[in-house]
Design a protein around this motif. Structure first.
Motif, PDB file in Angstrom:
ATOM      1  N   ASN A 416     102.289 -86.230  24.413  1.00  0.00           N
ATOM      2  CA  ASN A 416     103.293 -87.095  23.740  1.00  0.00           C
ATOM      3  C   ASN A 416     103.636 -86.999  22.434  1.00  0.00           C
ATOM      4  O   ASN A 416     104.695 -87.639  21.972  1.00  0.00           O
ATOM      5  CB  ASN A 416     102.647 -88.619  23.959  1.00  0.00           C
ATOM      6  CG  ASN A 416     101.270 -88.704  23.308  1.00  0.00           C
ATOM      7  OD1 ASN A 416     100.443 -88.338  24.140  1.00  0.00           O
ATOM      8  ND2 ASN A 416     101.274 -89.303  22.112  1.00  0.00           N
ATOM      9  N   SER A 417     103.073 -85.890  21.591  1.00  0.00           N
ATOM     10  CA  SER A 417     103.436 -85.737  20.332  1.00  0.00           C
ATOM     11  C   SER A 417     104.244 -84.564  20.031  1.00  0.00           C
ATOM     12  O   SER A 417     104.191 -84.403  18.887  1.00  0.00           O
ATOM     13  CB  SER A 417     102.055 -85.437  19.474  1.00  0.00           C
ATOM     14  OG  SER A 417     101.175 -84.494  19.649  1.00  0.00           O
ATOM     15  N   VAL A 418     104.494 -83.975  21.018  1.00  0.00           N
ATOM     16  CA  VAL A 418     105.410 -82.848  20.991  1.00  0.00           C
ATOM     17  C   VAL A 418     107.066 -83.238  20.889  1.00  0.00           C
ATOM     18  O   VAL A 418     107.340 -83.883  21.833  1.00  0.00           O
ATOM     19  CB  VAL A 418     104.970 -81.805  22.238  1.00  0.00           C
ATOM     20  CG1 VAL A 418     106.022 -80.540  22.187  1.00  0.00           C
ATOM     21  CG2 VAL A 418     103.561 -81.178  21.907  1.00  0.00           C
ATOM     22  N   PRO A 419     107.473 -82.371  20.090  1.00  0.00           N
ATOM     23  CA  PRO A 419     108.969 -82.633  20.025  1.00  0.00           C
ATOM     24  C   PRO A 419     109.842 -82.768  21.213  1.00  0.00           C
ATOM     25  O   PRO A 419     110.674 -83.210  21.464  1.00  0.00           O
ATOM     26  CB  PRO A 419     109.681 -81.717  19.019  1.00  0.00           C
ATOM     27  CG  PRO A 419     108.348 -81.375  17.985  1.00  0.00           C
ATOM     28  CD  PRO A 419     107.109 -81.700  18.975  1.00  0.00           C
ATOM     29  N   ALA A 420     109.513 -81.567  22.053  1.00  0.00           N
ATOM     30  CA  ALA A 420     110.214 -81.122  23.359  1.00  0.00           C
ATOM     31  C   ALA A 420     109.620 -82.516  24.155  1.00  0.00           C
ATOM     32  O   ALA A 420     110.952 -82.857  25.101  1.00  0.00           O
ATOM     33  CB  ALA A 420     109.708 -79.890  23.887  1.00  0.00           C
ATOM     34  N   TYR A 421     108.570 -83.145  24.183  1.00  0.00           N
ATOM     35  CA  TYR A 421     108.550 -84.326  25.036  1.00  0.00           C
ATOM     36  C   TYR A 421     109.220 -85.266  24.747  1.00  0.00           C
ATOM     37  O   TYR A 421     109.604 -86.282  25.793  1.00  0.00           O
ATOM     38  CB  TYR A 421     106.847 -84.655  25.183  1.00  0.00           C
ATOM     39  CG  TYR A 421     106.483 -85.675  26.057  1.00  0.00           C
ATOM     40  CD1 TYR A 421     106.505 -85.436  27.426  1.00  0.00           C
ATOM     41  CD2 TYR A 421     106.510 -87.017  25.617  1.00  0.00           C
ATOM     42  CE1 TYR A 421     106.394 -86.663  28.426  1.00  0.00           C
ATOM     43  CE2 TYR A 421     106.412 -87.902  26.503  1.00  0.00           C
ATOM     44  CZ  TYR A 421     106.243 -87.780  27.940  1.00  0.00           C
ATOM     45  OH  TYR A 421     106.194 -88.791  28.823  1.00  0.00           O
ATOM     46  N   ALA A 422     109.801 -85.379  23.361  1.00  0.00           N
ATOM     47  CA  ALA A 422     110.386 -86.652  23.151  1.00  0.00           C
ATOM     48  C   ALA A 422     111.792 -86.788  23.966  1.00  0.00           C
ATOM     49  O   ALA A 422     112.601 -87.717  23.805  1.00  0.00           O
ATOM     50  CB  ALA A 422     110.526 -86.717  21.584  1.00  0.00           C
ATOM     51  N   LYS A 423     112.288 -85.629  24.279  1.00  0.00           N
ATOM     52  CA  LYS A 423     113.728 -85.423  25.029  1.00  0.00           C
ATOM     53  C   LYS A 423     113.547 -85.930  26.516  1.00  0.00           C
ATOM     54  O   LYS A 423     114.348 -85.933  27.071  1.00  0.00           O
ATOM     55  CB  LYS A 423     114.189 -84.185  24.638  1.00  0.00           C
ATOM     56  CG  LYS A 423     114.341 -83.757  23.192  1.00  0.00           C
ATOM     57  CD  LYS A 423     114.633 -82.273  23.010  1.00  0.00           C
ATOM     58  CE  LYS A 423     114.377 -81.890  21.440  1.00  0.00           C
ATOM     59  NZ  LYS A 423     114.487 -80.428  21.225  1.00  0.00           N
ATOM     60  N   ILE A 424     112.423 -85.983  26.920  1.00  0.00           N
ATOM     61  CA  ILE A 424     112.139 -86.377  28.426  1.00  0.00           C
ATOM     62  C   ILE A 424     112.244 -87.762  28.496  1.00  0.00           C
ATOM     63  O   ILE A 424     111.576 -88.393  27.468  1.00  0.00           O
ATOM     64  CB  ILE A 424     110.844 -85.854  29.021  1.00  0.00           C
ATOM     65  CG1 ILE A 424     110.544 -84.153  28.774  1.00  0.00           C
ATOM     66  CG2 ILE A 424     110.601 -86.270  30.167  1.00  0.00           C
ATOM     67  CD1 ILE A 424     111.375 -83.562  29.721  1.00  0.00           C
TER      68      ILE A 424
END
Length: 453
Positions: A416-424
C-alpha cells in the motif's frame, strides 16, 4: 539534548507552556471518511543534513544537490494521534523519524512501523492518496518531503537509463573481492560476456514486424517451427482466448490472438530456451530462475487484464524478461566449472546484475527501449511512471507480490506504500496485504503458467 529535541523543543516558544495534547484517537467504529487527521503539535521547515536524509529510500540514491534543494518539514504528533487517513489526498511523502506507528490499510490486519527499523527507512505513503491510516502508538516525529520526490527520483533514474554505459557493477561487499565476480564484472565492462540469442523464428518475426507485415507473412515465418505452432494453437484454444469454435491451424490461431500478441507470445515461448545450461548444478539455477520469471509473468498477465488497458501479452513478456540479466552470470560460471561459487552465492549477486546486465542482454536482442528498461525498474519500488498504470508498474506490483510469504518480504515495503499500487482502484487489497484480484485469479495464473511451462 539530541538533534530531535533541538528541532522540537519541549515547550511552546510563544507561550512558554507545554503544548496541549489532543484527545486520543477514537476507536474505528465508523467510516474512515468520518475520521479527521490530528493537527501536529509542531510543524516547521527544516534543513536536515544530507547524511540524515540519506537514511531513507529513495532519498539515499538521489544526488547531493537534489537532496540539498528538496523542501522538507518536520512534524511532531502526540500519542494516539491520527497522522493521516487512508484514501485521503496526500501532498507529501511521509517518513517516520522517531516513535512508533500503527498502519491500517484496506484490510482487517494492520502492521507497525518503529523508528530505526528497515520499514522506517521506507516511505509511509506514495501517490496522490494515502494507502493506509497511520496512528501514533507513541509520540512520533514525521519527516514530510515534497510530493515531487517520486517524480525527481523517477526522472533521475530515467536520465541514468537513457545514457547507460558499461561501467563497473556495484556488487555487495561480501562478494566484491572474490576473483570470480571481479572477473565477471571485468568481462561485462569490456563487453565480452557470452550473451543469449533468440531462436531464429522469434528473431525473424521480431524483425519482420518492424516492417508492418500482415497475418499471412507472420504465419510464413512461424510455421517452420512446429513446436511454436502447436503452442500458439493451444493458446488460441485455451479459456483465455477461446470461443465456441475450436482452432486447428496456425493462420486461425494468429488471427484470433492478433499480430502484436502473437509476436509477444512467440518471444515468450522462445525465451524459455535461454534458461538452459549443460552444467547440472547451474541448470538447477536456470530452472529456478525460469520458474520465478514464469510466475511473475503470469501475475503480470492477470494484473494487465484486470487493472489496465495494457495488452496482457505485453505484460506477460515484460514479466518474463525482468530477471534475464542473471543468465549471463550463470553462463559465465559454466565456463569455469571448477572455480565458480555455489549456487546460493551466485544468487546473492542477481539483484545487483538484474538491471545493467539485463539491459545489455535485451538491447543486444533488439527489444524496444521500453522493455530494455524493465530489468532496471522491476524492483524499483519507488518508481512513479505518472498518473496512469504503465507496464513497469504492472511488473513492479507482480514482482513485489511474488515475494509474499518468502523471507525476503521482511525487508520490502508494504504494497500500500508503493506508487504503482496507488494507481490500482479501491478494494483490490485483501486481509493478507495481497492483491485480491490475484487471489481470485489463481486458476488463470496457473493456466498461464501451464501454457508457457
Amino acid at each position: 539534548m539530541n538533534w530531535l529535541e533541538k528541532i522540537f523543543p519541549r515547550t511552546n516558544t510563544d507561550t512558554g507552556k507545554t503544548p496541549p495534547i489532543p484527545r486520543a484517537f477514537a476507536a474505528q467504529t465508523g467510516e474512515t471518511a468520518a475520521i479527521k487527521p490530528t493537527r501536529p503539535l509542531i510543524e516547521c521547515e527544516q534543513n536536515l543534513t544530507v547524511e540524515q536524509l540519506k537514511r531513507f529510500a529513495p532519498l539515499r540514491d538521489l544526488d547531493e544537490q537534489t537532496l540539498t534543494n528538496l523542501p522538507h518539514v518536520m512534524a511532531l504528533y502526540p500519542r494516539d494521534a491520527t497522522v493521516f487517513i487512508r484514501g485521503q489526498s496526500s501532498d507529501a511523502v511521509y517518513y517516520l523519524m522517531a516513535g512508533q506507528l500503527q498502519m491500517q490499510p484496506d484490510s482487517e490486519d494492520s502492521y507497525q512501523v518503529k523508528e530505526s527499523t528497515g520499514l522506517a527507512a521506507l516511505p509511509l505513503n506514495s501517490g496522490k492518496s494515502f494507502g493506509a491510516t497511520a496512528m501514533a502508538l507513541t509520540e512520533v516525529s514525521i519527516l514530510k518531503i515534497s510530493a515531487d520526490l517520486n517524480r525527481l527520483w523517477t526522472h533521475q533514474r530515467q536520465e541514468n537509463l537513457s545514457c547507460i554505459e558499461l561501467v563497473d557493477l556495484e556488487l555487495p561487499e561480501e562478494i566484491s573481492n572474490q576473483h570470480f565476480f571481479n572477473s565477471f564484472a571485468h568481462a561485462y565492462r569490456e563487453n565480452r560476456l557470452r550473451l543469449p540469442s533468440l531462436p531464429n523464428v522469434a528473431f525473424k518475426l521480431q524483425r519482420a514486424m518492424l516492417q508492418d507485415i500482415g497475418i499471412h507473412d507472420a504465419v510464413e515465418i512461424i510455421q517452420v517451427e512446429p513446436a511454436i505452432v502447436a503452442k500458439l494453437i493451444q493458446v488460441a484454444n485455451c479459456p483465455l482466448y477461446a470461443t465456441t469454435v475450436a482452432i486447428n491451424n496456425c493462420h486461425d490461431a494468429v488471427n484470433r490472438i492478433g499480430l502484436d500478441a502473437t509476436r509477444n507470445l512467440v518471444l515468450s515461448i522462445s525465451i524459455k530456451q535461454l534458461f538452459n545450461s549443460k552444467d547440472r548444478e547451474l541448470l538447477k539455477g536456470m530452472q529456478k530462475l525460469w520458474k520465478n520469471s514464469l510466475y511473475v509473468s503470469s501475475l503480470c498477465f492477470v494484473l494487465a487484464q484486470e487493472c489496465s488497458d495494457i495488452p496482457p501479452e505485453d505484460a506477460l513478456l515484460a514479466g518474463l524478461i525482468c530477471d534475464i540479466g542473471a543468465i549471463p552470470l550463470l553462463h559465465f560460471a559454466e565456463q569455469f566449472p571448477e572455480h565458480y561459487p555455489d549456487l546460493a552465492e551466485l544468487e546473492t549477486a542477481f539483484p545487483y546484475l538484474r538491471g545493467p546486465v539485463g539491459y545489455l542482454v535485451l538491447h543486444t536482442l533488439g527489444f524496444s527501449a521500453n522493455l530494455c528498461n524493465i530489468p532496471n525498474l522491476a524492483e524499483d519500488w519507488h518508481h512513479d511512471s505518472g498518473d496512469c498504470l504503465g507496464i513497469a508498474d504492472i511488473v513492479i506490483l507482480a514482482k513485489l507480490h511474488s515475494y509474499f510469504g518468502n523471507q525476503q518480504a521482511r525487508d520490502l515495503p508494504y504494497i500500500n506504500s508503493v506508487p504503482a499500487y496507488a494507481k490500482i482502484s479501491e478494494g483490490k487489497l485483501d486481509p493478507d496485504f495481497s492483491l485480491a484480484i490475484l487471489r481470485k485469479a489463481h486458476d488463470r495464473i496457473d493456466a498461464v503458467m501451464r501454457l508457457l511451462s
